[in-house]
Design a protein around this motif. Sequence first.
Motif, PDB file in Angstrom:
ATOM      1  N   LEU A 177       0.618  -1.115  -0.387  1.00 30.11           N
ATOM      2  CA  LEU A 177      -0.137   0.251   0.086  1.00 30.11           C
ATOM      3  C   LEU A 177       0.867   0.734  -0.103  1.00 30.11           C
ATOM      4  O   LEU A 177       0.804   2.559  -0.614  1.00 30.11           O
ATOM      5  CB  LEU A 177      -0.784  -0.108   0.749  1.00 30.11           C
ATOM      6  CG  LEU A 177      -1.824  -1.330   1.195  1.00 30.11           C
ATOM      7  CD1 LEU A 177      -2.717  -1.085   2.584  1.00 30.11           C
ATOM      8  CD2 LEU A 177      -2.704  -0.913   0.362  1.00 30.11           C
ATOM      9  N   GLN A 178       1.942   1.003   0.135  1.00 27.94           N
ATOM     10  CA  GLN A 178       2.861   2.051   0.386  1.00 27.94           C
ATOM     11  C   GLN A 178       3.712   2.796  -1.056  1.00 27.94           C
ATOM     12  O   GLN A 178       3.679   1.491  -1.918  1.00 27.94           O
ATOM     13  CB  GLN A 178       4.488   1.685   1.263  1.00 27.94           C
ATOM     14  CG  GLN A 178       4.983   3.108   1.287  1.00 27.94           C
ATOM     15  CD  GLN A 178       6.068   2.621   2.012  1.00 27.94           C
ATOM     16  OE1 GLN A 178       7.418   2.253   1.757  1.00 27.94           O
ATOM     17  NE2 GLN A 178       6.325   2.777   3.423  1.00 27.94           N
ATOM     18  N   PRO A 179       2.951   3.610  -1.442  1.00 31.18           N
ATOM     19  CA  PRO A 179       3.027   4.223  -2.595  1.00 31.18           C
ATOM     20  C   PRO A 179       4.660   3.979  -3.512  1.00 31.18           C
ATOM     21  O   PRO A 179       4.944   4.022  -4.614  1.00 31.18           O
ATOM     22  CB  PRO A 179       3.377   5.998  -2.595  1.00 31.18           C
ATOM     23  CG  PRO A 179       2.119   5.695  -1.601  1.00 31.18           C
ATOM     24  CD  PRO A 179       2.231   5.393  -0.604  1.00 31.18           C
ATOM     25  N   GLU A 180       5.635   4.246  -2.024  1.00 24.19           N
ATOM     26  CA  GLU A 180       7.045   4.063  -2.932  1.00 24.19           C
ATOM     27  C   GLU A 180       7.905   2.377  -1.851  1.00 24.19           C
ATOM     28  O   GLU A 180       8.779   1.952  -1.878  1.00 24.19           O
ATOM     29  CB  GLU A 180       7.951   4.830  -2.572  1.00 24.19           C
ATOM     30  CG  GLU A 180       7.851   5.256  -0.726  1.00 24.19           C
ATOM     31  CD  GLU A 180       6.818   6.492  -0.547  1.00 24.19           C
ATOM     32  OE1 GLU A 180       7.055   7.263  -0.912  1.00 24.19           O
ATOM     33  OE2 GLU A 180       5.600   5.631  -1.035  1.00 24.19           O
ATOM     34  N   GLY A 181       6.594   1.543  -1.851  1.00 27.22           N
ATOM     35  CA  GLY A 181       6.806   0.246  -1.261  1.00 27.22           C
ATOM     36  C   GLY A 181       7.494  -1.157  -2.015  1.00 27.22           C
ATOM     37  O   GLY A 181       7.948  -0.927  -2.889  1.00 27.22           O
ATOM     38  N   ASP A 182       8.763  -1.471  -1.293  1.00 30.11           N
ATOM     39  CA  ASP A 182       8.939  -2.929  -2.167  1.00 30.11           C
ATOM     40  C   ASP A 182       8.193  -3.924  -2.005  1.00 30.11           C
ATOM     41  O   ASP A 182       7.117  -3.941  -1.786  1.00 30.11           O
ATOM     42  CB  ASP A 182      10.475  -2.934  -1.101  1.00 30.11           C
ATOM     43  CG  ASP A 182      11.846  -1.928  -1.091  1.00 30.11           C
ATOM     44  OD1 ASP A 182      11.557  -1.757  -1.669  1.00 30.11           O
ATOM     45  OD2 ASP A 182      11.834  -1.526   0.605  1.00 30.11           O
TER      46      ASP A 182
END
Length: 352
Positions: A177-182
């Motif tokens: 869910l993190q826009p810049e997630g791994d």
Amino acid sequence: MSEPSSFPFPPAAANDPTAPGRKEDHIELAFQSQTDRATLDQRFDYEPLLAAHPAPGSLPPVTWGGKRLRAPLWVSSMTGGTEKALTINHNLARAAGEFGIGMGLGSCRSLLYEDQRFEDFNVRPLAGSEVPIFANLGAAQVQHLLERGEAGLVTQLIDALQLDGLIVHVNPFQEWLQPEGDRFTVSPLETIRELLRELPTLPLIVKEVGQGMGPASLRALLQLPILALDTAANGGTNFSKLELFRSDALARTAYGGLTQVGHSAEEMVRQINRLVVEEGDKVRCANVIVSGGVSDFLDGYYLTELSALPAIYGQASAFLRHAREDYLTLQRYVATQLRGLELAKAYLRPRP
């Protein structure tokens, strides 16, 4: 000459000048102090006859790895790598040292390849040498380190900060869910197993990030030689939900339901207890940190007493609220919580 009074004691006011005012307070406040039976805390039996008031600092010490805690309380990992983090982490470290409680740092990812924010995490001088303090990395970062043959960077990080071990936070929903997630390309369980193979003497704690874990994940972790399993249950700060607030409206609509799944701290403790019985000698995990929705010392006392494994309890948002400004505010909060815990242990008996 007047007759002497037949009452054998002097008037109360002669011995206690505050008595009239106190009694007046009691009269005025009595009607505001009625208790609704429906709100009674059903988790405890109250036993007022069996103990004197506990002395400050009377909690039994807790062995934690190679160190000892003076109270079964853990500062759960919160923040790092921002301007506010320095004040927060340094206040928390002072409290950890003063009260003898453990501490997990926020994500130390920013220190793996540069030291620009080193002072945010350099808390050992403030906490002193006696309390346990752990670094913190996400499962995705650990996976990447292992893939590149850079597990040694974990040891370097811990040595540079004079820490006692590592927390790995397992957060597939948060990363998604993190826009810049791994993205995980192997399961977090395999990453943790590989880390233990690479660094077999590393004291390791594994946690989720606000939604807890189900029985299959708990069973797998209980079989690993880790220092502790941290529940990080649903009910406190949910980092998946936090990341969703940073996304756009479409993502919030599409993925909102994912933030509503998970497991409570009590559910997880009871599940761990069942698994400990079922797994027997296969259990290698040494301790439990009960966190996620643990709002105060009553929650912490109940849940740690319920645990079949040695347990302490962790808090994050409560510490964060009091650590953002001056140290005295945080100091008073921690002192009040520990005095409450001492009272609970003296007079309350948890029901099964």
